[in-house]
Design an enzyme around this catalytic site. Structure first.
Site, short mmCIF file in Angstrom:
data_model
loop_
_atom_site.label_atom_id
_atom_site.label_comp_id
_atom_site.label_asym_id
_atom_site.label_seq_id
_atom_site.Cartn_x
_atom_site.Cartn_y
_atom_site.Cartn_z
N HIS A 1 -2.66 -28.55 2.22
CA HIS A 1 -1.99 -29.38 2.70
C HIS A 1 -2.73 -30.13 3.94
O HIS A 1 -3.13 -29.45 4.87
CB HIS A 1 -0.70 -28.55 3.28
CG HIS A 1 0.19 -29.57 4.09
ND1 HIS A 1 0.95 -28.78 5.10
CD2 HIS A 1 0.08 -30.86 4.49
CE1 HIS A 1 1.63 -30.04 5.63
NE2 HIS A 1 0.98 -31.26 5.34
N TYR B 1 -0.75 -33.37 -0.27
CA TYR B 1 -0.94 -32.03 -0.69
C TYR B 1 -2.00 -32.25 -1.95
O TYR B 1 -1.64 -32.97 -2.95
CB TYR B 1 0.39 -31.33 -1.40
CG TYR B 1 1.42 -30.88 -0.22
CD1 TYR B 1 1.48 -29.43 -0.29
CD2 TYR B 1 1.98 -31.38 0.64
CE1 TYR B 1 2.22 -28.86 0.79
CE2 TYR B 1 2.60 -30.98 1.35
CZ TYR B 1 2.85 -29.46 1.51
OH TYR B 1 3.66 -29.08 2.78
N HIS C 1 7.89 -25.58 10.28
CA HIS C 1 6.94 -26.56 10.52
C HIS C 1 7.31 -27.03 12.16
O HIS C 1 7.65 -26.11 12.79
CB HIS C 1 7.30 -27.94 9.40
CG HIS C 1 6.69 -27.68 8.51
ND1 HIS C 1 6.92 -28.59 7.26
CD2 HIS C 1 5.71 -26.64 7.62
CE1 HIS C 1 6.11 -28.42 6.08
NE2 HIS C 1 5.75 -27.22 6.48
N HIS D 1 -3.65 -27.90 7.19
CA HIS D 1 -2.88 -27.34 7.90
C HIS D 1 -2.49 -25.89 7.09
O HIS D 1 -1.97 -24.85 7.66
CB HIS D 1 -1.28 -28.20 7.80
CG HIS D 1 -0.27 -27.49 7.96
ND1 HIS D 1 0.76 -26.76 7.24
CD2 HIS D 1 0.17 -27.15 9.44
CE1 HIS D 1 1.53 -26.11 7.84
NE2 HIS D 1 1.34 -26.20 9.21
N HIS D 2 -2.35 -25.81 5.73
CA HIS D 2 -2.34 -24.55 4.94
C HIS D 2 -2.94 -24.68 3.76
O HIS D 2 -3.07 -25.61 3.22
CB HIS D 2 -0.85 -24.10 5.24
CG HIS D 2 0.14 -24.77 3.87
ND1 HIS D 2 1.27 -25.65 4.26
CD2 HIS D 2 0.05 -25.01 2.68
CE1 HIS D 2 1.83 -26.11 3.49
NE2 HIS D 2 1.12 -25.90 2.17
N MET E 1 10.52 -26.41 6.81
CA MET E 1 10.44 -25.01 5.76
C MET E 1 11.00 -23.90 6.69
O MET E 1 11.06 -24.12 7.93
CB MET E 1 9.27 -25.05 5.26
CG MET E 1 8.78 -25.91 4.30
SD MET E 1 7.44 -25.36 3.54
CE MET E 1 6.93 -26.99 2.55
N HIS F 1 6.61 -18.92 8.26
CA HIS F 1 6.16 -20.33 8.01
C HIS F 1 7.41 -21.03 8.29
O HIS F 1 8.41 -21.20 7.76
CB HIS F 1 5.66 -20.19 6.68
CG HIS F 1 5.16 -21.84 6.38
ND1 HIS F 1 3.99 -22.31 7.22
CD2 HIS F 1 5.72 -22.89 5.52
CE1 HIS F 1 3.69 -23.70 6.51
NE2 HIS F 1 4.68 -23.91 5.90
#
Length: 614
Positions: A309, A205, A393, A237-238, A466, A391
């Site tokens: 991320h 991150y 994973h 990823h985000h 998450m 959201h």
């Protein structure tokens, strides 16, 4: 057959005929299914029907399908083309061994087809719910579209294998996102990394602080879109955008550092409130005409932190990234200031999933108590939710943002029964939803940990989990997070833990008794427990009934008084029924009058051909 049934059938078929003749004006959505632009689709839909136009760089056959996983097996497929000037279309399906079968019920209707020297175009339609077990129901959830084509048309023995001319793409056919259209010349600014070296590790991150433009008067941000460096589509990823303390020192601007790292600068800890969220596979988001993100006033963001991320499971070295966000803003103000509320399960190791589970359910509560206190104080008339980002994973399979009023369930704010980790973006709501003081929300996530040998923990890695839903709403209130987390005591008790070592000086904390877990951390103890599917199911039932820790925080680092309280999950009443089941049940009850309907169909098809080629 009753005397009215022929009339009903005629009205139905005439309506179908009329809508089909006007399909050419209804292709309001489009997508390229491959990276080279060889295969593209347009589509439109109404309450019961969806219509596609497919354009492919081939003079042979075209394959288009709906898959449960993105693979060929158990898919709903249509194959067609133009042979000797005549278009054709056939409905197929594949079994679990990927063998192709012609469907007894031909649910897809050919509208037209044409080809030139390089391309073939086919248009076809089908009902969203065909009540055919070999067809996939099309809903607002993610749909994994598969595609293929071949240089030859379908012969007597069926379609020739397509070879490498194939692929997949996740779309939301009935909820395709917002338009990218904004007024020409709209000003924008970029928040962008500058050649960040991505560590050769699984998960990173990266955080960097930026300052918004200095404006002399209020503006509204009206669109935000990702700027992903070419070739890094699977790496980024985000991206989350957080509001920071407005009193930061200017020296912090453009300062970057690995997030959640022991040496992370103290200033980064002031960035608590989510302003925007983007996740892999998503496009940009355009705010509705009556709402926007306010900038330029004394209470608006000045400094922001962009968190990216990086997902690098193959541990590549030498990657340098310059991805970011582009924000479009306008002095033409909208009526409302928009905000974001993060709801779901508070990210923590206390959110745990046993291994080997086909269907494990987690619930994150935005409690009645939190919404009562915050909205009564800020907006007693309620807030309007206009978009939701769901959201999770890699273990995530389905997510729902459920809505309750006076303990009775309303329609979900948003849901995705075919969740795809690689395709996450804000879902605009077809109708805005009002959240009132005293309402409650549950973010419900369904997971599959069947192939895993150890516990899956709540956490930051894509291999962790998450369960969150981000609500875009207006008017903006002082509520940033509304979440919950099941108490740890009951979870430890399930595996027989009796006592932990106190005072707690290490994380994860250490077990004292019984002897078989002595001196193990609680995560090691959970992994040591011999999990079975039966035990995992029993654990799931217990966890969903455990008292929970409430998170109810304001913008910045302040909290509402309910924050940290321990409450029991509410007893709620659910009265939702599957619309698809009801539709098929109704269809099964209408069996008479078939001969008359078939006769009408034959007549109308003749008229239809004339309509299509006018």
């Amino acid at each position: 057959m009753s005397e009215n049934q022929p009339l009903y059938a005629l009205v139905f078929l005439t309506s179908l005929f009329s809508s089909t003749c006007s399909q050419g004006t209804r292709f309001v959505h489009s997508a390229a299914l491959d990276a080279d632009g060889r295969y593209s689709i347009k589509w439109g839909f109404d309450e019961s029907t969806i219509t596609f136009e497919v354009e492919v760089e081939t003079r042979g056959y075209i394959g288009f399908g709906l898959s449960p996983t993105g693979a060929m097996s158990s898919s709903d497929i249509v194959i067609g083309g133009v042979l000797d000037g005549s278009p054709y279309l056939l409905d197929y399906y594949t079994d679990s061994n990927r063998k192709v079968h012609k469907d007894v019920l031909q649910s897809y209707q050919l509208l037209y087809g044409r080809e030139n020297d390089t391309h073939t175009v086919l248009a076809f339609s089908r009902n969203l719910q065909t009540c055919d077990d070999n067809d996939k129901v099309i809903t607002g959830s993610t749909v994994r579209v598969i595609w293929a084509f071949h240089a030859e048309d379908v012969g007597v023995s069926g379609p020739v294998y397509h070879g490498t001319n194939r692929g997949r793409k996740s779309l939301r056919l009935l909820n395709p996102g917002t338009s990218s259209s904004i007024p020409a010349g709209t000003a924008f600014f970029d928040l962008q990394n500058e050649e960040v070296p991505v560590p050769h590790k699984d998960t990173t991150y990266w955080c960097q602080i930026f300052k918004f433009p200095e404006l002399k008067k209020k503006h509204h941000i009206i669109r935000i879109e990702p700027m992903i460096q070419k070739g890094h589509g699977n790496l980024v990823h985000h991206i989350l955008l957080y509001q920071c303390d407005s009193n930061l020192n200017k020296s912090e601007i453009n300062r970057g550092h690995e997030c959640y790292h022991p040496n992370m600068p103290d200033s980064f800890f002031t960035c608590e409130t989510v302003l925007f969220a983007w996740a892999i596979g998503g496009e940009g988001f355009t705010y509705p005409p009556h709402a926007g993100m306010s900038i330029g006033t004394s209470i608006d963001p000045v400094y922001v932190q962009m968190e990216i991320h990086f997902d690098n499971p193959s541990l590549q070295r030498g990657i340098v990234d310059s991805s970011g966000l582009r924000l479009y803003y306008s002095p033409s103000l909208r009526r409302y200031d928009a905000g974001v509320i993060e709801t779901g399960v508070w990210v923590s190791l206390y959110h745990m999933l046993p291994p080997g589970m086909q269907d494990y359910i987690t619930e994150g509560h935005c409690t009645q108590e939190c919404l009562q206190e915050s909205l009564d104080s800020e907006m007693p008339s309620g807030i309007h939710v206009f978009a939701v980002l769901l959201h999770a994973h890699l273990a995530g399979r389905a997510i729902r943002a459920r809505h309750f009023r006076q303990q009775v369930e309303l329609q979900p704010l948003a849901s995705d029964d075919q969740f795809d980790f690689n395709f996450q973006e804000f879902q605009p709501l077809s109708q805005e939803r009002i959240i009132l003081p005293g309402d409650s929300l549950i973010t419900e996530c369904r997971y599959n940990t069947k192939g895993r040998m150890n516990m899956t923990w709540g956490g930051l890695s894509t291999r962790d989990e998450m369960c969150l839903s981000y609500l875009l709403y207006y008017p903006r209130v002082n509520l940033a997070r509304c979440e919950s987390l099941p108490e740890i005591t009951g979870q430890l008790k399930f595996i027989g833990i009796k006592e932990i070592q106190e005072p707690v000086i290490t994380w994860p904390f250490v077990i004292k008794s019984p002897k078989k877990y002595s001196n193990l951390s609680f995560t090691e103890a959970m992994d040591k427990y011999k999990w079975t599917r039966k035990r995992g199911k029993a654990f799931n039932n217990i966890v969903r009934k455990l008292p929970m820790n409430v998170r109810c925080s304001k913008i910045g680092q302040d909290e509402w008084s309910i924050q940290g309280m321990i409450i029991s999950p509410p007893e709620l009443k659910s009265e939702q029924t599957s619309a698809a089941v009801v539709a098929c049940r109704n269809v099964s009850e209408i069996q008479c009058g078939c001969s008359f309907v078939l006769l009408l169909t034959a007549c109308l098809l003749l008229i239809l051909q004339t309509c299509l080629y006018l």
